[in-house]
Design a protein around this motif. Structure first.
Motif, short mmCIF file in Angstrom:
data_model
loop_
_atom_site.label_atom_id
_atom_site.label_comp_id
_atom_site.label_asym_id
_atom_site.label_seq_id
_atom_site.Cartn_x
_atom_site.Cartn_y
_atom_site.Cartn_z
N HIS A 25 0.82 -1.23 0.00
CA HIS A 25 0.00 0.00 0.00
C HIS A 25 0.84 1.27 0.00
O HIS A 25 0.34 2.35 0.28
N ASN A 26 2.12 1.18 -0.30
CA ASN A 26 3.01 2.33 -0.24
C ASN A 26 3.05 3.03 -1.60
O ASN A 26 3.53 2.46 -2.58
N THR A 27 2.58 4.27 -1.65
CA THR A 27 2.55 5.00 -2.93
C THR A 27 3.94 5.28 -3.49
O THR A 27 4.08 5.61 -4.67
N ASP A 28 4.97 5.17 -2.68
CA ASP A 28 6.34 5.33 -3.16
C ASP A 28 6.84 4.06 -3.86
O ASP A 28 7.92 4.08 -4.46
N LEU A 29 6.08 2.97 -3.74
CA LEU A 29 6.50 1.68 -4.30
C LEU A 29 5.49 1.23 -5.36
O LEU A 29 4.83 0.21 -5.24
N LEU A 30 5.40 2.01 -6.42
CA LEU A 30 4.45 1.78 -7.50
C LEU A 30 4.88 0.59 -8.37
O LEU A 30 6.01 0.52 -8.84
N LEU A 31 3.94 -0.33 -8.58
CA LEU A 31 4.20 -1.50 -9.43
C LEU A 31 3.47 -1.42 -10.76
O LEU A 31 3.96 -1.94 -11.77
N GLY A 32 2.30 -0.80 -10.79
CA GLY A 32 1.52 -0.73 -12.02
C GLY A 32 0.29 0.13 -11.81
O GLY A 32 0.02 0.59 -10.70
N ARG A 33 -0.45 0.33 -12.90
CA ARG A 33 -1.64 1.20 -12.82
C ARG A 33 -2.65 0.76 -13.88
O ARG A 33 -2.26 0.39 -15.00
N VAL A 34 -3.91 0.83 -13.54
CA VAL A 34 -4.96 0.46 -14.49
C VAL A 34 -4.89 1.33 -15.74
O VAL A 34 -4.94 0.83 -16.86
N SER A 35 -4.75 2.65 -15.57
CA SER A 35 -4.79 3.57 -16.71
C SER A 35 -3.65 3.35 -17.71
O SER A 35 -3.81 3.61 -18.89
N SER A 36 -2.52 2.83 -17.24
CA SER A 36 -1.40 2.60 -18.16
C SER A 36 -1.45 1.21 -18.77
O SER A 36 -0.64 0.90 -19.66
N GLY A 37 -2.36 0.38 -18.28
CA GLY A 37 -2.47 -0.98 -18.79
C GLY A 37 -1.49 -1.95 -18.16
O GLY A 37 -1.41 -3.11 -18.56
N THR A 38 -0.72 -1.49 -17.17
CA THR A 38 0.25 -2.36 -16.52
C THR A 38 -0.34 -3.12 -15.34
O THR A 38 0.32 -3.97 -14.75
N MET A 39 -1.60 -2.82 -15.01
CA MET A 39 -2.35 -3.60 -14.03
C MET A 39 -3.74 -3.86 -14.59
O MET A 39 -4.39 -2.94 -15.08
N ARG A 40 -4.15 -5.12 -14.53
CA ARG A 40 -5.46 -5.50 -15.02
C ARG A 40 -6.26 -6.11 -13.88
O ARG A 40 -5.71 -6.86 -13.06
N LEU A 41 -7.55 -5.79 -13.84
CA LEU A 41 -8.44 -6.26 -12.78
C LEU A 41 -9.57 -7.08 -13.38
O LEU A 41 -10.04 -6.79 -14.48
N SER A 42 -10.01 -8.07 -12.65
CA SER A 42 -11.18 -8.85 -13.04
C SER A 42 -11.85 -9.38 -11.77
O SER A 42 -11.22 -9.45 -10.71
N VAL A 43 -13.10 -9.73 -11.91
CA VAL A 43 -13.87 -10.28 -10.79
C VAL A 43 -14.38 -11.66 -11.20
O VAL A 43 -14.87 -11.84 -12.32
N ASP A 44 -14.24 -12.63 -10.31
CA ASP A 44 -14.81 -13.95 -10.53
C ASP A 44 -15.53 -14.36 -9.25
O ASP A 44 -15.76 -13.52 -8.38
N ASN A 45 -15.88 -15.63 -9.12
CA ASN A 45 -16.63 -16.06 -7.93
C ASN A 45 -15.78 -16.06 -6.66
O ASN A 45 -16.32 -16.17 -5.56
N VAL A 46 -14.47 -15.91 -6.77
CA VAL A 46 -13.59 -15.86 -5.60
C VAL A 46 -13.49 -14.43 -5.08
O VAL A 46 -13.61 -14.19 -3.87
N GLY A 47 -13.27 -13.47 -5.98
CA GLY A 47 -13.10 -12.08 -5.55
C GLY A 47 -12.48 -11.22 -6.64
O GLY A 47 -12.65 -11.49 -7.82
#
Length: 174
Positions: free
Chosen positions: A78-100
């Motif tokens: 959760h540290n904003t200084d340790l950025l790994l990716g972002r939805v807007s740049s396409g470097t992080m993708r999200l999806s929802v299934d029956n688990v979460g």
């Protein structure tokens, strides 16, 4: 309107750790569940907020975030200084299934990306978490316990973490 960002941490190990995978381009990708939906048959799908107060995430909680493409960030712990990716740049993708809520983060060739990959490979980081602002939640009494159910939220981040609040939330390298 609620504006407090909520995050969850605990020392319980996750039921299904985050994993490291390879992307189609050959790079390392962290894959996990930032949040799991409550399931009475699965321990680790609710979080104890206080002695007799428990939180559950409803299957509808992430509908708005997916539909509106919330610009959530992939952060280490959760540290904003340790950025790994972002939805807007396409470097992080999200999806929802029956688990979460499932995330995939392309780990960049940066110090934080390389360090995260190594910690995931070694098993030092095994959990996941999410930061959110609750937009719709209800509290009800079930027996001698109070249940807070989060039904809708503003998604802020998805994070591989050392201490995951929901034991069912996981992280790893794919």
């Amino acid at each position: 309107m609620k504006t407090e960002i909520e995050r969850r941490f605990t020392v319980n190990p996750p039921a299904a750790p985050v994993r490291l995978m390879r992307s189609t381009s050959g790079g390392a990708m962290a894959v996990g569940y930032a949040s799991v939906f409550y399931n009475a048959n699965k321990p680790g799908t609710e979080y104890q907020l206080a002695k007799d107060v428990f939180e559950r995430i409803a299957p509808t909680a992430f509908d708005r975030a997916i539909r509106e493409k919330h610009n959530a960030a992939g952060l280490l712990n959760h540290n904003t200084d340790l950025l790994l990716g972002r939805v807007s740049s396409g470097t992080m993708r999200l999806s929802v299934d029956n688990v979460g809520l499932r995330y995939e983060i392309d780990l960049a060739d940066t110090s934080v990306g390389r360090d995260t990959r190594i910690h995931l490979e070694r098993g030092d980081i095994t959990g996941s978490s999410f930061g959110f602002i609750a937009l719709d939640d209800v509290v009800r009494k079930e027996g001698d316990r109070y249940i807070r159910e989060v039904r809708d939220l503003q998604l802020i981040d998805c994070s591989p973490v050392v201490f995951a609040a929901y034991a069912g939330a996981s992280a790893g390298i794919a």
